[in-house]
Scaffold this active site. Sequence first.
Site, PDB file in Angstrom:
ATOM      1  N   HIS A  16       2.685   4.804  -8.731  1.00 46.83           N
ATOM      2  CA  HIS A  16       2.954   6.377  -8.295  1.00 46.83           C
ATOM      3  C   HIS A  16       4.656   6.251  -8.141  1.00 46.83           C
ATOM      4  O   HIS A  16       5.045   6.341  -7.112  1.00 46.83           O
ATOM      5  CB  HIS A  16       2.273   6.608  -7.030  1.00 46.83           C
ATOM      6  CG  HIS A  16       0.918   6.968  -7.167  1.00 46.83           C
ATOM      7  ND1 HIS A  16       0.096   6.965  -6.298  1.00 46.83           N
ATOM      8  CD2 HIS A  16       0.326   7.595  -8.313  1.00 46.83           C
ATOM      9  CE1 HIS A  16      -0.988   7.322  -6.783  1.00 46.83           C
ATOM     10  NE2 HIS A  16      -0.939   7.823  -7.946  1.00 46.83           N
ATOM     11  N   HIS A  26      -4.151   1.203  -9.473  1.00 46.81           N
ATOM     12  CA  HIS A  26      -5.029   1.577  -8.371  1.00 46.81           C
ATOM     13  C   HIS A  26      -6.406   1.680  -8.472  1.00 46.81           C
ATOM     14  O   HIS A  26      -7.048   1.843  -7.425  1.00 46.81           O
ATOM     15  CB  HIS A  26      -4.814   3.480  -8.014  1.00 46.81           C
ATOM     16  CG  HIS A  26      -3.307   3.526  -8.304  1.00 46.81           C
ATOM     17  ND1 HIS A  26      -2.562   4.155  -9.173  1.00 46.81           N
ATOM     18  CD2 HIS A  26      -2.281   3.491  -7.256  1.00 46.81           C
ATOM     19  CE1 HIS A  26      -1.316   4.377  -9.050  1.00 46.81           C
ATOM     20  NE2 HIS A  26      -1.116   3.950  -8.166  1.00 46.81           N
ATOM     21  N   CYS A  44      -4.582  -3.634  -9.592  1.00 45.79           N
ATOM     22  CA  CYS A  44      -4.247  -4.837  -8.928  1.00 45.79           C
ATOM     23  C   CYS A  44      -5.293  -5.470  -8.489  1.00 45.79           C
ATOM     24  O   CYS A  44      -6.223  -5.165  -7.774  1.00 45.79           O
ATOM     25  CB  CYS A  44      -3.261  -4.095  -7.693  1.00 45.79           C
ATOM     26  SG  CYS A  44      -2.806  -5.305  -6.559  1.00 45.79           S
ATOM     27  N   HIS A  89      -6.115   9.805  -2.641  1.00 46.29           N
ATOM     28  CA  HIS A  89      -5.320   9.062  -3.306  1.00 46.29           C
ATOM     29  C   HIS A  89      -6.165   8.144  -4.262  1.00 46.29           C
ATOM     30  O   HIS A  89      -7.592   8.157  -3.961  1.00 46.29           O
ATOM     31  CB  HIS A  89      -4.967   7.736  -2.167  1.00 46.29           C
ATOM     32  CG  HIS A  89      -3.882   6.846  -2.733  1.00 46.29           C
ATOM     33  ND1 HIS A  89      -4.261   5.779  -3.266  1.00 46.29           N
ATOM     34  CD2 HIS A  89      -2.711   6.898  -2.681  1.00 46.29           C
ATOM     35  CE1 HIS A  89      -3.220   5.235  -3.832  1.00 46.29           C
ATOM     36  NE2 HIS A  89      -2.269   5.894  -3.335  1.00 46.29           N
ATOM     37  N   GLU A 101      -6.527   5.354  -5.252  1.00 49.11           N
ATOM     38  CA  GLU A 101      -7.151   3.928  -4.941  1.00 49.11           C
ATOM     39  C   GLU A 101      -8.488   4.334  -4.206  1.00 49.11           C
ATOM     40  O   GLU A 101      -9.590   3.686  -4.505  1.00 49.11           O
ATOM     41  CB  GLU A 101      -6.304   3.174  -3.969  1.00 49.11           C
ATOM     42  CG  GLU A 101      -6.955   1.960  -3.826  1.00 49.11           C
ATOM     43  CD  GLU A 101      -6.007   1.025  -2.784  1.00 49.11           C
ATOM     44  OE1 GLU A 101      -5.051   1.161  -2.761  1.00 49.11           O
ATOM     45  OE2 GLU A 101      -6.815   0.522  -1.896  1.00 49.11           O
ATOM     46  N   CYS A 124      -2.428  -4.600   2.018  1.00 45.83           N
ATOM     47  CA  CYS A 124      -1.752  -5.802   1.280  1.00 45.83           C
ATOM     48  C   CYS A 124      -0.870  -6.104   1.865  1.00 45.83           C
ATOM     49  O   CYS A 124       0.202  -5.725   2.627  1.00 45.83           O
ATOM     50  CB  CYS A 124      -1.776  -5.374  -0.134  1.00 45.83           C
ATOM     51  SG  CYS A 124      -0.085  -4.243  -0.505  1.00 45.83           S
ATOM     52  N   SER A 178       3.186   8.476  -3.421  1.00 44.89           N
ATOM     53  CA  SER A 178       3.281   6.930  -3.192  1.00 44.89           C
ATOM     54  C   SER A 178       2.997   6.675  -1.805  1.00 44.89           C
ATOM     55  O   SER A 178       3.761   6.971  -0.978  1.00 44.89           O
ATOM     56  CB  SER A 178       4.550   6.244  -3.436  1.00 44.89           C
ATOM     57  OG  SER A 178       4.400   4.963  -2.709  1.00 44.89           O
ATOM     58  N   SER A 179       1.623   6.324  -1.588  1.00 44.04           N
ATOM     59  CA  SER A 179       1.176   5.910  -0.203  1.00 44.04           C
ATOM     60  C   SER A 179       2.120   5.168   0.707  1.00 44.04           C
ATOM     61  O   SER A 179       2.494   5.291   1.640  1.00 44.04           O
ATOM     62  CB  SER A 179      -0.280   5.549  -0.148  1.00 44.04           C
ATOM     63  OG  SER A 179      -0.758   5.309   1.291  1.00 44.04           O
TER      64      SER A 179
END
Length: 313
Positions: free
Chosen positions: A43, A76, A98, A126, A128, A196, A225-226
């Site tokens: 993002h 994501h 990821c 989002h 993800e 993470c 971008s979270s």
Amino acid sequence: MSSELTLVAPRGYCAGVDRAIETVEAVLEEHGPPVYVRGEIVHNQYVVKTLTEKGAVFVDSESEVPEGERIILSAHGVSPEVHRVCAERNLQVIDATCPLVSKVHAEVRRYASRGASVLLVGHADHDEVIGTRGEAPDKVILVEDLEQAYQVQVPDPDNVALTTQTTLSLDDTIEIVEVLRRRFPNITMPASSDICYATQNRQDAVKEVVADGADLVLVVGSRNSSNSMRMVEVARTSGADSYLLDDASELDPTWFEGKSKVALTAGASAPEILVQGVARALTEAGYLRTGEEIPSAEGVVFALPAPVRPPRS
Ligand code: SF4
């Protein structure tokens, strides 16, 4: 007295973002354009624009990719349904999810296979979260905030598990998780936090620089971008003013009124070149530059996805 600009570290690219971008570049180099990428690979507007100029074609859905072509899946992660459609269309999939997101997917599958309701702490829109939910749509229940943590209902309160989006604010999540643990004392927790290392380290560094006296924290990153958004929240909760900016062109002189210690950092998907652009603009305006020139020394590296991994010598 001149004002101070502190470069905060770690900042910017994490191992998952590095791997995703390197994947697109490697595929472009090996096969040439066009290379189809599902969703924004990470993002960040600048990254997407730069890769587009090199020949990447960003699509919202795998259905837009011509049959038989190569498709790269973003960092994501995606739901199994996306893999199904890719297989149906005979697409050659290169999965840049990821590994830390893949770990959360695996947890959801494991919990769901035991019949547990899976409480997923995260933001509904989002990418993800959309991918993670897709692992077990009938079992995953999204918890977006504290209020939902107090209200969420499950079929069997003794068979509940917890997962979280990887890029949340640690402090917000702790409160939500505490409420869920009180309400469901037998809840199964992940062996280690789903948030993470990169998110955690960047937020910790922001807290530290504010504790050291920074009264303004600038976070380079895009609005979708979270982890960048959460860094702004963390800075504000810690007591500083804070703003998100894509690059130096968005600097606003009113932000700096009455501020003497400015900290500069970047979300996990923001390239260092943009941080340096902001730093340069501020030093030209008279700020005394201090802090860490090396963005990250976290030492985390993920191997490229198998189809683009160089052969072992
Ligand atoms: S922010 Fe964390 S989960 Fe997301 S890509 Fe980076 S390392 Fe992976």
